[in-house]
Design an enzyme around this catalytic site. Structure first.
Site, PDB file in Angstrom:
ATOM      1  N   GLY A   1     -21.380 -38.291  31.283  1.00 26.14           N
ATOM      2  CA  GLY A   1     -20.899 -36.793  31.215  1.00 26.14           C
ATOM      3  C   GLY A   1     -21.759 -36.038  30.161  1.00 26.14           C
ATOM      4  O   GLY A   1     -22.535 -36.697  29.610  1.00 26.14           O
TER       5      GLY A   1
ATOM      6  N   HIS B   1      -5.946 -31.309  16.984  1.00 27.22           N
ATOM      7  CA  HIS B   1      -7.122 -30.889  17.660  1.00 27.22           C
ATOM      8  C   HIS B   1      -7.279 -29.922  18.897  1.00 27.22           C
ATOM      9  O   HIS B   1      -7.881 -30.049  19.574  1.00 27.22           O
ATOM     10  CB  HIS B   1      -7.989 -32.145  17.890  1.00 27.22           C
ATOM     11  CG  HIS B   1      -9.247 -31.799  18.569  1.00 27.22           C
ATOM     12  ND1 HIS B   1     -10.146 -31.231  18.037  1.00 27.22           N
ATOM     13  CD2 HIS B   1     -10.004 -32.534  19.711  1.00 27.22           C
ATOM     14  CE1 HIS B   1     -11.369 -31.404  18.633  1.00 27.22           C
ATOM     15  NE2 HIS B   1     -11.108 -32.067  19.642  1.00 27.22           N
TER      16      HIS B   1
END
EC number: 1.1.1.37
Length: 311
Positions: free
Chosen positions: A10, A177
């Site tokens: 990725g 996050h």
């Protein structure tokens, strides 16, 4: 020292693999795994870079060969954000991916330090923890949510605003996050003063920086290159600490003894067994106290979703 990058084909994984190939200590082994058939080719491509780091790539359904003997596992597998999605929209796909990878890690490399990049980190880290607990191999010192991207963004944006060298700026970032759970402690940045307006604008920019990139890429992806850099910084810090370097400190999302939530991002001192000590994040300004109070319902909700999913 063996480092495994899971999700290596990725955008984040390839950037991370390139950086690690260049920056891991001499003699390290770098293993790349992804379900995508291109992965051995990514490793072949990187193997032509003249650094003393050996590299192998593995594709297919089984990450076992990449995980075998790993000291550090960095997980970036999953789908990326598209415009209009938030990190929670990623949950439906990515939760299952992290769960199955954690099940493999529990069997193949249960003593490895595991850094989870796959979003939503607030939720995927508790999923991995629950899987490892069920398998009887959980060590809270060795499981991390990688929140370093929030830190490097904070350092960059503060340096830009105050005309500083970004390498000289240190900004602790606590909480979680995503969105409001990201809390940069701007009151603790040494050698600079901020107006109340600057604090509010900077905090919001840091919290929404991921969306800034998603929109700028116009449907072509999310923050991959800066995330690769952030994950490399965290991975190298772990490697240095595992090899005995003293005083290595990074912010990370860990299961600690926070009074706020069972998982919480704050500065941690790293050592030969992972987390050596969860450090105090120090005194907060009134703005930061209010932001912390305001995020906890969201953060605890995210954590509970992960715990429930893993049951």
């Amino acid at each position: 020292m063996k480092v495994a990058v899971i999700g290596a084909a990725g955008g984040i994984g390839q950037a991370l693999a390139l950086l690690l190939k260049n920056r891991l200590p001499a003699g390290s082994d770098l293993a790349l795994y992804d379900i995508a058939p291109v992965t051995p080719g990514v490793a072949a491509d990187l193997s032509h870079i003249p650094t003393p780091v050996s590299i192998k790539g593995y594709a297919g359904e089984d990450p076992t060969p990449a995980l075998e003997g790993a000291d550090v596992v960095l997980i970036s597998a999953g789908v990326a954000r598209k415009p209009g999605m938030d990190r929670a929209d990623l949950f439906n796909v990515n939760a299952g991916i992290v769960k199955s990878l954690a099940e493999k890690i529990a069997v193949v490399c249960p003593t490895a330090c595991v850094g989870i990049i796959t979003n939503p980190v607030n939720t995927t880290v508790p999923i991995a923890a629950e899987v490892l607990k069920k398998a009887g191999v959980y060590d809270k010192r060795k499981l991390f949510g990688v929140t370093t991207l929030d830190v490097i963004r904070s350092e960059t944006f503060v340096a830009e605003l105050k005309d500083k060298d970004p390498g000289d700026v240190r900004v602790p970032v606590i909480g979680g996050h995503s969105g409001v759970t990201i809390l940069p402690l701007l009151s603790q940045v040494e050698g600079v003063e901020f107006t109340a307006e600057e604090v509010e604008a900077l905090t919001k920019r840091i919290q929404n920086a991921g969306t800034e990139v998603v929109e700028a890429k116009a449907g072509g992806g999310s923050a991959t290159l800066s995330m690769g850099q952030a994950a490399c910084r965290f991975g190298l810090a772990l490697v240095r600490a595992l090899q005995g370097e003293e005083g290595v400190v990074e912010c990370a999302y860990v299961e600690g003894d926070s009074e706020h939530a069972s998982y919480f991002a704050q500065p941690v001192k790293l050592g030969k067994d992972g987390v050596e000590e969860v450090l105090s994040y120090g005194a907060l300004s009134d703005y930061e106290k209010s932001a912390l109070d305001g995020m906890l319902e969201t953060l605890n909700g995210d954590i509970n979703i992960g715990v429930e999913f893993a049951k």
